[in-house]
Design a protein around this motif. Structure first.
Motif, short mmCIF file in Angstrom:
data_model
loop_
_atom_site.label_atom_id
_atom_site.label_comp_id
_atom_site.label_asym_id
_atom_site.label_seq_id
_atom_site.Cartn_x
_atom_site.Cartn_y
_atom_site.Cartn_z
N LEU A 54 4.08 -44.01 -11.46
CA LEU A 54 3.35 -44.22 -12.71
C LEU A 54 4.35 -44.57 -13.80
O LEU A 54 5.32 -43.85 -14.01
N GLU A 55 4.08 -45.67 -14.51
CA GLU A 55 4.96 -46.10 -15.59
C GLU A 55 4.20 -46.08 -16.92
O GLU A 55 3.11 -46.60 -17.03
N ASN A 152 4.30 -39.43 -7.42
CA ASN A 152 5.58 -38.87 -6.99
C ASN A 152 6.71 -39.15 -7.96
O ASN A 152 7.73 -38.44 -7.96
N LEU A 153 6.57 -40.20 -8.77
CA LEU A 153 7.64 -40.61 -9.68
C LEU A 153 7.04 -41.19 -10.95
O LEU A 153 6.17 -42.07 -10.88
N VAL A 154 7.49 -40.69 -12.10
CA VAL A 154 7.03 -41.18 -13.39
C VAL A 154 8.19 -41.85 -14.11
O VAL A 154 9.26 -41.25 -14.29
N TYR A 155 7.98 -43.10 -14.53
CA TYR A 155 8.89 -43.78 -15.44
C TYR A 155 8.35 -43.55 -16.85
O TYR A 155 7.40 -44.21 -17.28
N TYR A 156 8.95 -42.62 -17.56
CA TYR A 156 8.47 -42.31 -18.91
C TYR A 156 9.27 -43.15 -19.90
O TYR A 156 10.35 -42.78 -20.33
N ASP A 157 8.70 -44.31 -20.25
CA ASP A 157 9.44 -45.33 -21.01
C ASP A 157 8.68 -45.72 -22.28
O ASP A 157 8.59 -46.90 -22.61
N CYS A 158 8.15 -44.72 -22.96
CA CYS A 158 7.44 -44.97 -24.23
C CYS A 158 8.43 -45.33 -25.34
O CYS A 158 9.63 -45.07 -25.22
N PHE A 159 7.90 -45.90 -26.43
CA PHE A 159 8.73 -46.11 -27.61
C PHE A 159 9.28 -44.77 -28.08
O PHE A 159 8.69 -43.71 -27.85
N PHE A 173 2.38 -35.21 -22.30
CA PHE A 173 3.11 -34.69 -21.14
C PHE A 173 2.20 -33.88 -20.22
O PHE A 173 2.36 -33.91 -18.99
N GLU A 174 1.23 -33.14 -20.80
CA GLU A 174 0.27 -32.40 -19.97
C GLU A 174 -0.56 -33.34 -19.12
O GLU A 174 -0.81 -33.07 -17.94
N MET A 175 -1.01 -34.45 -19.72
CA MET A 175 -1.79 -35.43 -18.96
C MET A 175 -0.97 -36.01 -17.81
O MET A 175 -1.47 -36.19 -16.70
N VAL A 176 0.28 -36.33 -18.10
CA VAL A 176 1.16 -36.88 -17.06
C VAL A 176 1.37 -35.85 -15.96
O VAL A 176 1.28 -36.17 -14.77
N SER A 177 1.65 -34.62 -16.33
CA SER A 177 1.88 -33.56 -15.35
C SER A 177 0.67 -33.38 -14.44
O SER A 177 0.81 -33.19 -13.23
N ASP A 178 -0.53 -33.46 -15.01
CA ASP A 178 -1.75 -33.29 -14.22
C ASP A 178 -1.90 -34.37 -13.14
O ASP A 178 -2.57 -34.15 -12.13
N LYS A 179 -1.28 -35.53 -13.36
CA LYS A 179 -1.37 -36.63 -12.41
C LYS A 179 -0.29 -36.55 -11.32
O LYS A 179 -0.34 -37.30 -10.35
N ALA A 181 2.29 -35.03 -8.31
CA ALA A 181 2.37 -34.15 -7.15
C ALA A 181 3.43 -33.08 -7.39
O ALA A 181 4.38 -33.28 -8.16
N ILE A 182 3.26 -31.94 -6.72
CA ILE A 182 4.31 -30.93 -6.74
C ILE A 182 5.58 -31.55 -6.15
O ILE A 182 5.55 -32.21 -5.11
N GLY A 183 6.71 -31.36 -6.82
CA GLY A 183 7.96 -31.96 -6.39
C GLY A 183 8.17 -33.36 -6.95
O GLY A 183 9.21 -33.97 -6.71
N GLY A 184 7.18 -33.86 -7.69
CA GLY A 184 7.31 -35.18 -8.30
C GLY A 184 8.37 -35.19 -9.38
O GLY A 184 8.64 -34.17 -10.03
N LEU A 185 8.96 -36.35 -9.59
CA LEU A 185 10.06 -36.51 -10.55
C LEU A 185 9.62 -37.34 -11.74
O LEU A 185 9.03 -38.41 -11.58
N LEU A 186 9.90 -36.86 -12.94
CA LEU A 186 9.74 -37.62 -14.17
C LEU A 186 11.13 -37.97 -14.68
O LEU A 186 11.97 -37.08 -14.83
#
Length: 228
Positions: A54-55, A152-159, A173-179, A181-186
């Motif tokens: 998710l980006e 499994n992987l979040v590219y957090y690339d906001c302004f 961040f709560e919304m992102v976390s809810d999406k 998986a356990i062990g997923g990387l941001l």
């Protein structure tokens, strides 16, 4: 918003928003930043057979391209499903002038570059074998209404927080976390103390990493089990 194109220190280009005094990418090197933050400290740390990415947000498409480029170096039996969100798409003249495809050796990158920008919103396409791409034209805060597989992987690339502080606060961040998986990387270019504290409150394990050119540090955050 009025945008202009600027050349960064590694020769790659970025968009600059005059009203915000903000670049889409680091002026020290757009391509270097994308590879360092999202490939070396993102994709390469979690790569396994099936991965959902998710980006936030799509922007110029550079992060998708560096992901495709890395995917092309791997066993093609792997599957990537790449989901990205963008409220303000770039236009055709900007896409042409940015010319990100020219920075990759594979001649097919030109086709992929134009395909990710020209494909329909909210529809999944197979960019190349086993690489599936879906882009959503939406505000980041609409993420809760988007049906996604576990990420499994979040590219957090906001302004940056200087111009859009709400994108670096707990609700998003709560919304992102809810999406995730356990062990997923941001992974994100930010190293703000407030961001680290928010992610820790949301049960992420934080690791400070060396930043891309021009930044001392960046953040990796792994989502832990409840009560871990």
């Amino acid at each position: 918003m009025n945008r202009e194109i600027k050349t960064t220190s590694d020769g790659s280009k970025t968009l600059y928003i005059n009203e915000l005094n903000e670049n889409y990418h680091s002026h020290y090197g757009a391509l270097q930043e994308a590879i360092h933050v999202f490939i070396k400290n993102g994709l390469n740390l979690v790569y396994f057979c099936d991965i959902n990415i998710l980006e936030l947000g799509f922007g110029t498409g550079l992060n998708v391209l560096v992901t495709i480029d890395e995917f092309l170096k791997t066993d093609k039996n792997h599957i990537i499903k790449f989901f990205t969100i963008e409220k303000y798409p770039v236009n055709n003249s900007e896409i042409e002038e940015l010319a990100y495809d020219s920075f990759f050796q594979n001649p097919k990158m030109k086709e992929y570059y134009h395909q990710i920008h020209s494909c329909e919103w909210n529809e999944t396409i197979e960019i190349l074998s086993n690489f599936f791409f879906t882009k959503y034209k939406a505000d980041f805060f609409e993420l809760k209404n988007i049906d996604l597989p576990k990420i499994n992987l979040v590219y957090y690339d906001c302004f940056g927080a200087r111009v859009q502080p709400d994108l670096w606060e707990k609700p998003l961040f709560e919304m992102v976390s809810d999406k995730m998986a356990i062990g997923g990387l941001l992974t994100t270019y930010s190293s703000k103390g407030s961001v680290r504290r928010i992610l820790q409150e949301l049960n992420f394990k934080i690791e400070k990493k060396a930043g891309p050119p021009g930044k001392r540090e960046m953040i990796n955050a792994v989502k832990l089990n409840e009560g871990f």
